[in-house]
Design a protein around this motif. Structure first.
Motif, PDB file in Angstrom:
ATOM      1  N   LEU A  48       4.400  -1.253   6.275  1.00 20.49           N
ATOM      2  CA  LEU A  48       4.666   0.111   6.760  1.00 20.49           C
ATOM      3  C   LEU A  48       5.975   0.697   6.248  1.00 20.49           C
ATOM      4  N   VAL A  86      -2.640   0.848   6.556  1.00 20.61           N
ATOM      5  CA  VAL A  86      -1.259   1.285   6.858  1.00 20.61           C
ATOM      6  C   VAL A  86      -1.107   2.719   6.267  1.00 20.61           C
ATOM      7  N   PRO A  88       3.561   5.165  11.589  1.00 23.25           N
ATOM      8  CA  PRO A  88       2.235   5.212  11.009  1.00 23.25           C
ATOM      9  C   PRO A  88       1.387   6.252  11.704  1.00 23.25           C
TER      10      PRO A  88
END
Lengths: 1040, 129
Positions: free
Chosen positions: A88, A122, A132
């Motif tokens: 991420l 992701v 996210p």
């Protein structure tokens, strides 16, 4: 008038401008069309390039986004499939590092993990950063193109736009790349999303030419559109064509010209959209295979060419304006001088030759116009000169015409032109004098009307004879009666000039010969009288000789007898014998006197000059007079003053004159005194015979000196004598340049004064003149006045000279004579005559030669010359400058008329004689009056001034020593007065002139004449000279 | 006594003059014209000649010239007698050789003076000589 000279400028300018304009316009047009074509091609190419470049930019844009999936797909942690914890931050970091307009979101999808697994994807987008994004309805469908195409192709894939209802709910384009392990096993994909909104925004800013921010009429605006490889329209200003949720978007092939766009990767097509012609350029991006279209209105493309056209037109206009200005200036520069030339030429046309002065500036130019102006100016000068000489010639012609006209009109004769019937067609003005009608009144009247009836026949004959032959000439004399009824005689000469075009008539010259006839008659009478007189004189001269011989016997014998009687004692006879003797002597005296007068009249009296002593003369005289004086119981006294010196004179004539004067005095005096007073006054000897006798009246004195006229006829009877004695005595005295004058009062006695120069100079040349005077006195003809015009006769023939003198002096001319050409020239210079008559045929120097010399001498050239000759060569005569041409034998009347015209009488002159001595005044009067002067006397300066004020004299004869006001003061006063200062003064004085006297008189008098040295002749000569000089100075030549 | 030749054509004048001069004591010889005058001047050798000017045959001027041209007679004084009262011919007489002149009618006293003057002149001249 004014437009004409300008028109040349205008024409020139217009022609040049028009020509230049045509050339310019054609050139510009050709250039413009060429340029327009080039511009259009260039624009096409540019537009095409713009489309290409826009397509390229799309590739670049997409490629920048493609960096994200490539980078992600290459990362270890991604490939090893680590949990979202690890990936991420990486995805977020990478997205954040890209510009916001580049990618909307970035993600990694793991193929092994199911959609339900939160770790299967992701995903970060601009709104979720840095966390996210987890869509509540689950992640997007993996069966779709964005995933499937990337997995199958195993390389970067760019999707068609699609509506994402799996989270973002927007139109997207996905750029994806598969993630592979070392063995090439597919693990999943990495991807990035591009917002369609952004792409459309970019496309909407694409323009070829227009400013995107400018507000433009929509139908005329440029716009760009984007087409996907599938042929679906991705971006277009028309929203309706673009894909959206539930609509895949319109196919490009559905647009106008869209088929072409769909078919080829790039190109251009012309379309009409909403009635506006457009061009659409398109190009295909090499990576994305997107087609970028650019739609441009035709007007946008041509506007460039139009700009060019406008600029060209502006430049062309400027060039034309500039050209006009240049042409105008040039025109002015060229036409200005031409205009001046024109003005000058017009000036010449109206004879204003000075207008060529304006050409000076032009003439200084070095170009052709300068040369033209120079030539023009020279030409005008030439014309002006010719004009001038033409005018002069005309003036000469006019003068000549006037001259001949005045000749005709002023001639004494009538010049007339008659027609065939004898009627007047022209008559000169003198007709009024002869016929008593004016020239005008005579017109159309017949000549015959004026003719005496008895002469009509004669006149008709002459007239017809003249008409009868061409050029015929006849002459006739006839009596005419004028209006006043006075009979006149005319001589008419007819000349047939009918065939002479300028006259075409009979020219009649009508001359009044009445006076001539009369004069001829008189002349005949006079000549008869003169010849009778000469005969008488000759007779007397002869007779007196014949008389004398017997008388000699009578006197001699009676004298002898007296002696014998005395000796022989016959005393009673003595008285008778004495009577015989004295009677004989008296008779002898009478005869002698008559003889003297005869001799004088015959011009045969001569002077015998010798030296003698006056005292001796006086003794002789006393011897004779003393007995005479005693007879009447008179006392005779001789009064002398000192030594009288010697004299040079004719003693016999002096003795005779003195005896005559004294015997007269003794005769008319009784019981009184007779005194002979003798004085020597400088160069003069003065004899005064003073008696205390009966005296005379003025009237008696007037007759005293005239021959055959004794004061009183009764006195002749009483006292005896011929009465000739005084006339003879005075004549003798004058022959010796002296004179005898008398003053007397009845009852108080008489004074005779005889003045004789101490030294008598013979005057041979003047002898005839004095004879003339003697004649004049007896014939009572007035002598010519000094004002008479002088005519110089140049002729070698003495007969002609004598004839001329006699005839002309009657008409009031003073005639001088020269017997040869040379003498004539000399005399002309001395005398300055008023006219000259000239013979041609003369020995040595002929008349032509004399004429030539006269006319070449500026001082003599003005004297009119009358040719008088037997040679009839008028042409030569007039060519040499003759005033008139007469042929011999000359017509007296004609000559007189010509002379009267050419040599008018000089005006009369007034002389003022200022002297306190009356005798001196009388002496001057006697000198001046015969010369034509009017004499006024004054006894002193004061009287003279008064006289001058009353009437301005022409000349003053001045004594210096006078009572009251003397001569010096008089001159000062005279000169102080403006009116009298110019009168010439001749001082006549006995005073010895000292240098101081001269100083006092300086400038005031013209000449000083000492009485002691001045003879009357000197006085006359001096006077003449002074006066002549003055007249000539005062009057212009020709008037004299 | 002096001898005088009178040349005169007029009988009365000749007679009168000769008688009057004789009465004054002169010896007189006479001639009636110029030719005779010249002859007598030579033959009679007078002391003086009284010459009338207007003479027949040979006039007084010519006669005088001849007398004066002859050395034998040139010494004789000649007095011209002219009938012209005005003495107009005086110069001519002197020119012709006359020693003096007088006018007619005769003024005896004056003529005697002139005769004596001429005779005296001759006497003086010969005396000097």
């Amino acid at each position: 008038m004014r437009w004409k000279p300008r028109s040349l400028t205008l024409k020139l300018t217009l022609a040049t401008v028009l020509t230049t304009c045509v050339i310019l316009v054609v050139t510009i047009l050709v250039n413009y069309l060429g340029a327009r074509n080039a511009v259009e091609q260039q624009t096409n190419a540019d537009a095409q390039k713009e489309a290409e470049s826009a397509a390229g930019n799309m590739d670049i844009y997409v490629d920048r986004v493609a960096v994200l999936p490539r980078t992600l797909a290459a990362r270890q942690e991604v490939v090893q499939g680590k949990s979202a914890e690890f990936t991420l931050p990486l995805v977020a970091h990478l997205l954040d590092s890209l510009p916001t307009d580049a990618a909307y979101g970035a993600y990694v999808v793991f193929d092994e993990k199911p959609l339900s697994d939160p770790d299967s994807m992701v995903w970060v987008d601009r709104e979720s950063l840095p966390g996210p994004r987890v869509p509540p309805g689950g992640y997007r469908d993996r069966s779709l193109e964005w995933y499937a195409a990337a997995r199958n192709s195993r390389q970067v894939h760019i999707s068609e736009p699609y509506f994402d209802n799996g989270g973002s709910n927007t139109e997207l384009i996905s750029v994806t790349r598969p993630i592979l392990d070392r063995d090439g096993k597919f693990l999943g994909i990495a991807g990035a999303d591009i917002s369609m909104e952004l792409v459309r925004a970019i496309v909407s800013t694409i323009r070829f030419h227009q400013d995107p921010s400018a507000t433009v009429e929509p139908s005329l605006s440029e716009y760009a559109f984007l087409v996907a490889p599938s042929g679906r329209i991705m971006a277009h200003p028309n929203e309706a064509l673009v894909m959206k949720q539930g609509f895949a978007g319109a196919l490009v092939s559905g647009l106008a010209g869209g088929e072409a766009i769909a078919a080829t990767s790039e190109g251009v097509v012309s379309v009409v959209e909403n009635g506006v012609p457009r061009r659409v350029y398109w190009s295909t991006a090499s990576e994305t295979k997107w087609k970028v279209g650019l739609s441009i209105p035709e007007s946008e493309i041509t506007s460039l060419a139009n700009d060019l056209a406008r600029r060209t037109a502006a430049v062309a206009s400027l060039a034309i304006v500039f050209l006009i200005i240049i042409m105008t200036i040039m025109g002015r520069h060229l036409v200005g001088p031409v205009r001046r030339l024109t003005v000058a030429a017009e000036g010449v046309g109206s004879r204003r030759y000075e207008s060529v002065v304006e050409l000076d500036a032009v003439a200084r130019r070095s170009d052709e116009l300068g040369t033209l102006a120079q030539s023009f100016r020279n030409m005008v000068e030439e014309i002006a000169n010719r004009e001038k000489s033409l005018q002069e010639a005309e003036e000469r012609l006019r003068q000549s015409e006037r001259h001949f006209r005045s000749l005709i009109e002023n001639t004494a004769d009538i010049i007339a032109v008659l027609d065939r019937q004898g009627s007047f067609r022209y008559a000169s003005p003198s007709i009024s004098r002869v016929l008593g009608v004016t020239s005008e009144a005579s017109l159309n009247r017949r000549l015959l009307e004026f003719i005496h009836p008895e002469d009509l026949e004669k006149l008709r004959d002459a007239f017809h004879e003249a008409i009868g032959s061409w050029g015929g000439s006849t002459q006739v004399q006839a009596r005419v009666h004028d209006v006043a009824g006075t009979g006149r005689i005319v001589e008419i000469t007819f000349n047939n000039m009918l065939d002479n075009e300028s006259v075409s008539g009979i020219v009649a010259n009508i001359r009044d010969i009445t006076e001539r006839r009369r004069a001829e008659d008189m002349e005949r009478d006079k000549e008869a009288a003169e010849s009778a007189n000469t005969a008488k004189s000759n007779f007397l001269a002869n007779m007196s000789h014949e008389l004398r011989t017997p008388l000699n016997a009578i006197i001699g014998y009676s004298e002898m007898l007296q002696e014998v009687a005395e000796d022989d004692g016959h005393v009673d006879y003595l008285a008778d014998l004495k009577k015989i003797h004295s009677a004989g002597k008296h008779l002898l005296e009478l005869i002698n006197d008559v003889l003297d007068i005869s001799k004088i009249e015959a011009g045969k009296m001569d002077l015998y000059l010798e030296d003698f002593s006056p005292h001796q003369l006086l003794e002789d005289v006393q011897g004779v007079i003393a007995p005479l004086a005693q007879k009447n119981s008179n006392q005779f006294v001789i009064d002398t003053d000192g030594d009288l010196g010697r004299m040079h004179a004719d003693v016999t004539k002096m003795r005779q004159s003195l005896l005559n004067l004294l015997s007269n005095s003794c005769k008319f005096t009784h019981n009184g005194t007779v005194t002979l007073r003798v004085r020597r006054e400088e160069s003069w000897m003065s004899f005064e015979v003073i008696d205390s006798g009966i005296g005379m009246t003025k009237e008696q004195m007037g007759k005293l000196f005239r021959a055959f006229q004794q004061a009183d006829s009764s006195t002749t009877r009483k006292f005896g004598g011929t009465g000739l004695g005084l006339a003879i005595s005075r004549h003798f005295a004058r022959m010796m340049n002296g004179d005898i004058t008398v003053s007397s009062e009845p009852g108080k006695g008489t004074v005779f004064t005889m003045q004789i120069p101490v030294n008598v100079v013979p005057r041979a040349a003047e002898m005839p003149a004095t004879t003339e005077n003697a004649k004049g006195e007896s014939a009572a003809v007035d002598p010519l006045p000094a004002t008479a015009a002088v005519v110089l006769v140049i002729d070698d023939d003495p007969v002609v000279a004598d004839l001329m003198r006699r005839s002309l002096s009657k008409d009031g001319f003073r005639v001088e004579h020269a017997y040869s050409g040379e003498e004539g020239l000399k005399m002309a210079r001395q005398l300055r005559p008023d006219a000259i008559t000239l013979d041609v045929m003369m020995p040595q120097m002929d008349g032509w030669e004399v004429m030539t010399r006269l006319k070449s001498d500026p001082e003599l050239a003005d004297i009119p010359v009358i040719m008088l000759t037997i040679v009839d060569d008028r042409k030569t005569g007039f060519a040499l400058g003759a005033t008139e041409y007469l042929t011999k034998p000359f017509d007296r009347e004609r000559l007189t008329a010509v002379l009267s015209r050419t040599a008018p009488e000089r005006s009369s002159r007034l002389a003022l004689v200022v002297d306190d001595n009356p005798d001196n005044r009388l002496l001057l009067r006697r000198i001046l009056e015969p010369e034509g002067w009017t004499v006024v006397e004054a006894a002193n300066g004061a009287e003279a001034l008064a006289s001058t004020d009353a009437r301005r004299p022409d000349m003053i004869f001045l004594d210096l020593m006078m009572p009251e006001m003397d001569g010096f003061e008089f001159v000062e006063r005279l000169r102080a007065n403006e009116l009298t200062q110019s009168i010439p003064v001749l001082v006549v004085t006995a005073k010895q002139i000292t240098p101081e006297d001269r100083q006092r008189l300086s400038g005031g008098v013209q000449n000083i004449l000492q009485k002691a040295t001045a003879s009357p002749a000197d006085l006359v000569a001096q006077t003449r000279e002074l006066l002549t000089a003055r007249i000539r100075a005062a009057l212009p030549a020709g008037v004299r | 006594m002096a001898k005088i030749l009178i040349v005169e054509d007029n009988e009365m004048n000749r007679d009168m003059l000769s008688r009057r001069l004789e009465r004054k004591g002169y010896q007189i010889v006479m001639a009636v014209d110029g030719g005779e005058g010249v002859e007598k001047a030579t033959s009679e050798t007078p002391d003086l000649i009284l010459m009338d000017m207007s003479l027949p045959v040979l006039d007084g001027w010519e006669a005088t010239r001849r007398v004066k041209a002859n050395p034998a007679t040139s010494g004789i004084p000649v007095i011209a007698l002219t009938a012209h009262a005005m003495a107009g011919d005086r110069d001519k007489t002197i020119e012709a050789g006359c020693d003096d002149y007088d006018t007619k009618p005769i003024d005896l006293a004056r003529l005697l003076g002139k005769i004596e003057a001429q005779l005296q002149k001759v006497k003086d001249a010969s005396g000097v000589a």
